[in-house]
Design an enzyme around this catalytic site. Structure first.
Site, PDB file in Angstrom:
ATOM      1  CG  ASP A  11      -1.720   1.223   1.407  1.00  0.00           C
ATOM      2  OD1 ASP A  11      -2.399   1.586   0.442  1.00  0.00           O
ATOM      3  OD2 ASP A  11      -1.633   1.844   2.480  1.00  0.00           O
ATOM      4  CB  ALA A  13      -1.192   7.212   2.356  1.00  0.00           C
ATOM      5  CB  ALA A  44     -11.372  11.715   8.960  1.00  0.00           C
ATOM      6  CG  MET A  48      -6.847   5.467   5.545  1.00  0.00           C
ATOM      7  SD  MET A  48      -7.299   7.102   4.902  1.00  0.00           S
ATOM      8  CE  MET A  48      -7.286   8.094   6.392  1.00  0.00           C
ATOM      9  CE  LYS A  52      -7.480   7.759  -0.043  1.00  0.00           C
ATOM     10  NZ  LYS A  52      -7.373   6.881   1.114  1.00  0.00           N
ATOM     11  CG  HIS A  55     -12.337   7.253   3.045  1.00  0.00           C
ATOM     12  ND1 HIS A  55     -11.041   6.949   3.391  1.00  0.00           N
ATOM     13  CD2 HIS A  55     -12.863   7.842   4.148  1.00  0.00           C
ATOM     14  CE1 HIS A  55     -10.810   7.318   4.636  1.00  0.00           C
ATOM     15  NE2 HIS A  55     -11.907   7.872   5.110  1.00  0.00           N
ATOM     16  NE  ARG A 149      -5.968  -1.098  -0.892  1.00  0.00           N
ATOM     17  CZ  ARG A 149      -5.171  -0.090  -0.591  1.00  0.00           C
ATOM     18  NH1 ARG A 149      -5.606   0.921   0.133  1.00  0.00           N
ATOM     19  NH2 ARG A 149      -3.928  -0.078  -1.021  1.00  0.00           N
ATOM     20  CG  ASP A 175      -1.680   1.973   6.457  1.00  0.00           C
ATOM     21  OD1 ASP A 175      -2.053   3.021   7.026  1.00  0.00           O
ATOM     22  OD2 ASP A 175      -1.884   1.774   5.244  1.00  0.00           O
TER      23      ASP A 175
END
Length: 612
Positions: A11, A13, A44, A48, A52, A55, A149, A175
């Site tokens: 991944d 970030a 927020a 993750m 986005k 998200h 994802r 992560d």
């Protein structure tokens, strides 16, 4: 080509760049603020790892008041602007990434990547990362596939790019819980990184300000997220990844596909192993129905409605022991016919159970002699039961089942057969021969897995066995009552996954064509092995007319078994040591999910080994 890790998919970030994954957080907070809604840092961060826009939608689901898709797109528009203005300031490479990737590439592994960022966002990230020494071999964004994802599509594109078909040769490192889900959905190995992750959500300075206990508590919370998502490995920092790769490669080597040329456990079909992946409650009616179907199918292979199949949690020896101890009255005298180790095992059972018994010993390489047995039956009038192994897997010698049963019945004796190695590969007509009981197991010619055995016995004999067992666990009558009166319910915990595998194995048995077709395959396998090894000067110790087509014992001669074993194992074949005490031997089984082409390949390897 041996199985080993070939691709590491990272991944971005929170995993390889942007310690703490802060670039997107401000965009989501400010985006929702632009429509008059305040969201927390935790809100927020929670989704993750997703594309986005997805998200943004997930955050909307957390709000007390629903908002329209139009408002969500308005929020996302603000998010995108803030992120694009901000993203280049959050491309710092995380600790140990550059060094670790360098070693991975030196070892020949490809470096792929997936992300929650769009391709336009990645156009800003990639050059910044490259300036700091990190350039993966491939990068794909979720707007370049059908879905992001947790769908596995981005991982699949990476695999296609590098020409990798086996997902078990791929590691996904991330992560967030969504990263782990993406990897699990692709069936590849998954690794969660704790430090600097979005799940930890701390800057380096914030980490430094925590006490050791506080940091441990925060890390354990992240670990719990990864574990729940199904992570195979959880590491603190990227410098631990090389050890993870080594450990996975070790497991891949240990679990490499090999053909087991043994009499069981044996090589099973993928569908049989895969059937175990479902968990069932043993009280559930659906599971009990599966159990009943297994019982019925086993019974129908060799018996009829006059017989019952009783499943037992244990290996074949459990079935043999229950057959001897529960179906024999205490005063009954048993005659054991012994020509190998498994006949001797029946003697041990009888001795330990203080049974009334006698026995006849025969040469291990010869079948049980009918005339000798008849002489014994004539002279010893008090014998009630005759017991023997159909195929003595010590050597592979096949005993004359039909003749032995007919002889015993002519003297009005009950007959118990250990058919462990022959059931479902030889025609055993229990009603036609009037066999009283038979013991076998799931992991032989039914091509199931170890852990379940069974006794097929006349119902009238089972019903008379109440109270005979001195063992609570191995009480055949109680087990029979539980399975039949209880509609398929085991008395004690059922080996659910093994039974599901047996259910699938029975389906495969039918699909292949049943006994006739499976027997033909085994016969051909055996023929290729025997003729091939004979041509190399390696002889069977049992005469062909007495040899089963299940397992064959060969003279080792001048060959060293350990060296031979290692050489064959390196080529994907596992053989069996001999059980003969007077001459060195080895054994080759040819049952299980193995085929004539496999046997021909084995002979080629043998030939190369012998000539070298």
């Amino acid at each position: 080509m041996k199985n080993e890790i070939r691709i590491i998919i990272f991944d971005w970030a929170g995993t390889t760049i942007d310690y703490g994954c802060f670039a997107p957080v401000k965009g989501f907070i400010d985006g929702y603020k632009s429509i008059g809604i305040d969201i927390t840092n935790e809100m927020a961060r929670k989704p993750m790892g997703l594309l986005k826009l997805d998200h943004t939608r997930e955050i909307a689901k957390m709000l007390d008041t629903p908002i329209s898709e139009e408002k969500i797109l308005e929020v996302y528009s603000v998010f995108e602007k803030i992120l694009f203005d901000n993203i280049e300031n959050h491309c710092d490479i995380k600790d140990y990434v550059v060094e670790t990737v360098k070693v991975l590439k030196e070892r020949g592994m490809k470096i792929g990547s997936t992300t929650g960022y769009t391709s336009a966002m990645m156009e800003k990230v990639l050059p910044k990362a490259a300036e700091q020494g990190y350039s993966p071999d491939f990068c794909i964004a979720p707007d370049q596939t059908a879905k992001g994802r947790p769908y596995p599509y981005m991982i699949w594109v990476n695999m296609m790019k590098f020409g990798i078909a086996n997902p078990r040769e791929v590691i996904k490192v991330g992560d967030t819980g969504v990263d782990i889900e993406e990897g699990k959905n692709a069936n590849c190995w998954t690794v969660g990184v704790i430090m600097g992750s979005s799940e930890l959500g701390l800057t380096r300075d914030e980490v430094a300000d925590l006490s050791e206990d506080e940091l441990t508590e925060r890390k354990e919370a992240v670990r719990a997220v990864y574990y729940k998502a199904g992570a195979d490995y959880i590491i603190d920092d990227m410098n631990e990844l090389l050890c993870v790769v080594d450990d996975i490669n070790k497991k891949l080597n240990q679990n490499a596909e090999r053909l087991l040329l043994t009499p069981g456990p044996l090589t099973t079909r993928h569908s049989v192993k895969h059937a175990m992946l479902t968990d069932h409650c043993t009280w559930d009616d659906e599971y009990k129905a599966i159990t009943t179907s297994v019982i019925n199918d086993i019974t129908n292979i060799s018996a009829n409605d006059d017989y019952a199949t009783v499943l037992l949690q244990g290996s074949g020896s459990y079935a043999v022991e229950t057959m001897i101890n529960c179906l024999c009255k205490k005063k009954d005298k048993i005659l054991f016919l012994v020509n190998g180790e498994y006949g001797k095992r029946m003697l041990t059972i009888a001795k330990n159970s203080r049974r009334n018994y006698d026995y006849l010993n025969f040469d291990m390489t010869q079948p049980i002699n009918i005339k000798t047995v008849e002489k014994m039956l004539k002279s010893e009038k008090d014998i009630d039961i005759v017991a023997f192994a159909h195929c003595e897997t010590t050597t592979g010698v096949l005993n004359p089942l039909e003749e032995l049963v007919k002889l015993s019945k002519s003297y009005r004796k009950k007959v118990f057969v250990d058919a462990m190695s022959t059931f479902a590969a030889y025609d055993i007509d229990m009603p036609g021969l009037d066999i009283d009981a038979l013991a076998a197991s799931s992991n032989k010619c039914l091509e199931g897995l170890p852990g379940l055995s069974f006794v097929i016995a006349k119902k009238k004999l089972l019903k008379k066995s109440e109270g005979r067992s001195h063992s609570h666990s191995l009480d055949l009558f109680d087990q029979y009552q539980g399975l039949y009166a209880g509609g398929g319910k085991f008395r004690f915990t059922s080996p659910t996954n093994i039974l599901l595998a047996l259910r699938q194995a029975l389906d495969e048995y039918k699909k292949e064509g049943g006994l006739q077709v499976r027997r033909a395959r085994y016969i051909e396998n055996h023929k290729i092995i025997v003729e091939g090894l004979e041509s190399l000067g390696i002889s069977s110790i049992v005469a062909l007319e007495h040899q089963s087509y299940i397992i064959t014992t060969f003279e080792l001669g001048d060959l060293d078994f350990s060296e031979l074993y290692a050489a064959l194992k390196s080529k994907g074949f596992i053989i069996y040591p001999g059980k003969m005490t007077n001459i060195p031997t080895f054994r080759l089984g040819n049952i299980g999910n193995v085929y004539p082409d496999d046997m021909s390949e084995l002979i080629k390897i043998f030939s190369n080994y012998v000539h070298e």
